[in-house]
Design a protein around this motif. Structure first.
Motif, PDB file in Angstrom:
ATOM      1  N   LEU A 125       6.305  10.094  -9.621  1.00 53.19           N
ATOM      2  CA  LEU A 125       5.519   9.901  -8.402  1.00 53.19           C
ATOM      3  C   LEU A 125       4.381   8.906  -8.625  1.00 53.19           C
ATOM      4  O   LEU A 125       4.121   8.047  -7.774  1.00 53.19           O
ATOM      5  N   GLU A 126       3.706   9.020  -9.757  1.00 49.05           N
ATOM      6  CA  GLU A 126       2.617   8.091 -10.070  1.00 49.05           C
ATOM      7  C   GLU A 126       3.141   6.663 -10.204  1.00 49.05           C
ATOM      8  O   GLU A 126       2.492   5.715  -9.747  1.00 49.05           O
ATOM      9  N   ALA A 173       3.522   1.292  -7.841  1.00 45.92           N
ATOM     10  CA  ALA A 173       4.374   0.184  -7.396  1.00 45.92           C
ATOM     11  C   ALA A 173       4.042  -0.180  -5.946  1.00 45.92           C
ATOM     12  O   ALA A 173       3.958  -1.364  -5.597  1.00 45.92           O
ATOM     13  N   ARG A 174       3.830   0.824  -5.115  1.00 46.23           N
ATOM     14  CA  ARG A 174       3.456   0.563  -3.715  1.00 46.23           C
ATOM     15  C   ARG A 174       2.108  -0.138  -3.633  1.00 46.23           C
ATOM     16  O   ARG A 174       1.939  -1.085  -2.864  1.00 46.23           O
ATOM     17  N   LYS A 175       1.144   0.326  -4.417  1.00 42.82           N
ATOM     18  CA  LYS A 175      -0.189  -0.298  -4.427  1.00 42.82           C
ATOM     19  C   LYS A 175      -0.102  -1.771  -4.814  1.00 42.82           C
ATOM     20  O   LYS A 175      -0.837  -2.602  -4.296  1.00 42.82           O
ATOM     21  N   LYS A 176       0.798  -2.078  -5.739  1.00 43.00           N
ATOM     22  CA  LYS A 176       0.956  -3.459  -6.210  1.00 43.00           C
ATOM     23  C   LYS A 176       1.950  -4.236  -5.344  1.00 43.00           C
ATOM     24  O   LYS A 176       2.309  -5.351  -5.683  1.00 43.00           O
ATOM     25  N   GLN A 177       2.355  -3.627  -4.240  1.00 42.47           N
ATOM     26  CA  GLN A 177       3.289  -4.229  -3.293  1.00 42.47           C
ATOM     27  C   GLN A 177       4.590  -4.680  -3.956  1.00 42.47           C
ATOM     28  O   GLN A 177       5.155  -5.714  -3.614  1.00 42.47           O
ATOM     29  N   MET A 178       5.034  -3.889  -4.905  1.00 41.50           N
ATOM     30  CA  MET A 178       6.322  -4.140  -5.557  1.00 41.50           C
ATOM     31  C   MET A 178       7.393  -3.432  -4.740  1.00 41.50           C
ATOM     32  O   MET A 178       7.189  -2.322  -4.269  1.00 41.50           O
ATOM     33  N   TYR A 199       6.369  -3.216 -16.282  1.00 37.11           N
ATOM     34  CA  TYR A 199       5.889  -3.489 -14.945  1.00 37.11           C
ATOM     35  C   TYR A 199       4.392  -3.238 -14.818  1.00 37.11           C
ATOM     36  O   TYR A 199       3.810  -3.567 -13.807  1.00 37.11           O
ATOM     37  N   GLY A 200       3.793  -2.593 -15.797  1.00 36.65           N
ATOM     38  CA  GLY A 200       2.368  -2.310 -15.737  1.00 36.65           C
ATOM     39  C   GLY A 200       2.026  -1.281 -14.671  1.00 36.65           C
ATOM     40  O   GLY A 200       0.985  -1.368 -14.046  1.00 36.65           O
ATOM     41  N   LEU A 201       2.878  -0.295 -14.488  1.00 38.04           N
ATOM     42  CA  LEU A 201       2.672   0.680 -13.415  1.00 38.04           C
ATOM     43  C   LEU A 201       1.994   1.960 -13.874  1.00 38.04           C
ATOM     44  O   LEU A 201       1.658   2.786 -13.046  1.00 38.04           O
ATOM     45  N   THR A 202       1.821   2.145 -15.162  1.00 37.39           N
ATOM     46  CA  THR A 202       1.148   3.343 -15.650  1.00 37.39           C
ATOM     47  C   THR A 202       0.143   2.967 -16.722  1.00 37.39           C
ATOM     48  O   THR A 202       0.208   1.897 -17.312  1.00 37.39           O
ATOM     49  N   GLU A 203      -0.767   3.863 -16.946  1.00 34.89           N
ATOM     50  CA  GLU A 203      -1.734   3.694 -18.031  1.00 34.89           C
ATOM     51  C   GLU A 203      -1.118   4.107 -19.359  1.00 34.89           C
ATOM     52  O   GLU A 203      -1.630   3.805 -20.421  1.00 34.89           O
TER      53      GLU A 203
END
Length: 109
Positions: free
Chosen positions: A71-72, A77-82, A1-5
């Motif tokens: 949490l991160e 996910a929220r920032k990316k509107q997922m 999903y590309g949600l973390t570094e």
């Protein structure tokens, strides 16, 4: 999903306890799952089965990724509107015996 570094050093592969590969694969960690739980929190993306965001978060809590990483992931996910469901995270937490860890996560949100 590309949600973390975080780039995982290994691929986590979920298999039925009835169908565990006999050979070990480099950079693949096998997780045995009861047959009735194998499809819980799983979706398909471009024909490839993968865990949903909710299941991924529950797995993080269960397998040592911890509260901070969960949490991160949800924040990103929220920032990316997922879209994701806190109710589904709670349901999966109950199924996968992570009820207390999920409760801590939900309280921290």
């Amino acid at each position: 999903y590309g949600l973390t570094e975080h780039a995982p050093a290994v691929i986590d592969l979920y298999v039925s306890v009835k169908n565990v590969p006999k050979c070990q694969m480099e950079d693949v960690k096998i997780h045995r799952v009861q047959e009735h739980l194998l499809d819980e929190g799983v979706t398909k993306l471009k024909g490839i089965r993968l865990t949903t965001i909710e299941r991924t978060v529950v797995d993080m809590l269960r397998k040592g990724g911890g509260l901070k990483q969960a949490l991160e992931t949800l924040s990103e996910a929220r920032k990316k509107q997922m879209t994701f469901s806190l109710t589904e995270i709670e349901r999966l937490g109950n199924l996968f015996r992570a009820k207390e860890k999920v409760r801590t996560l939900l309280e921290a949100l």
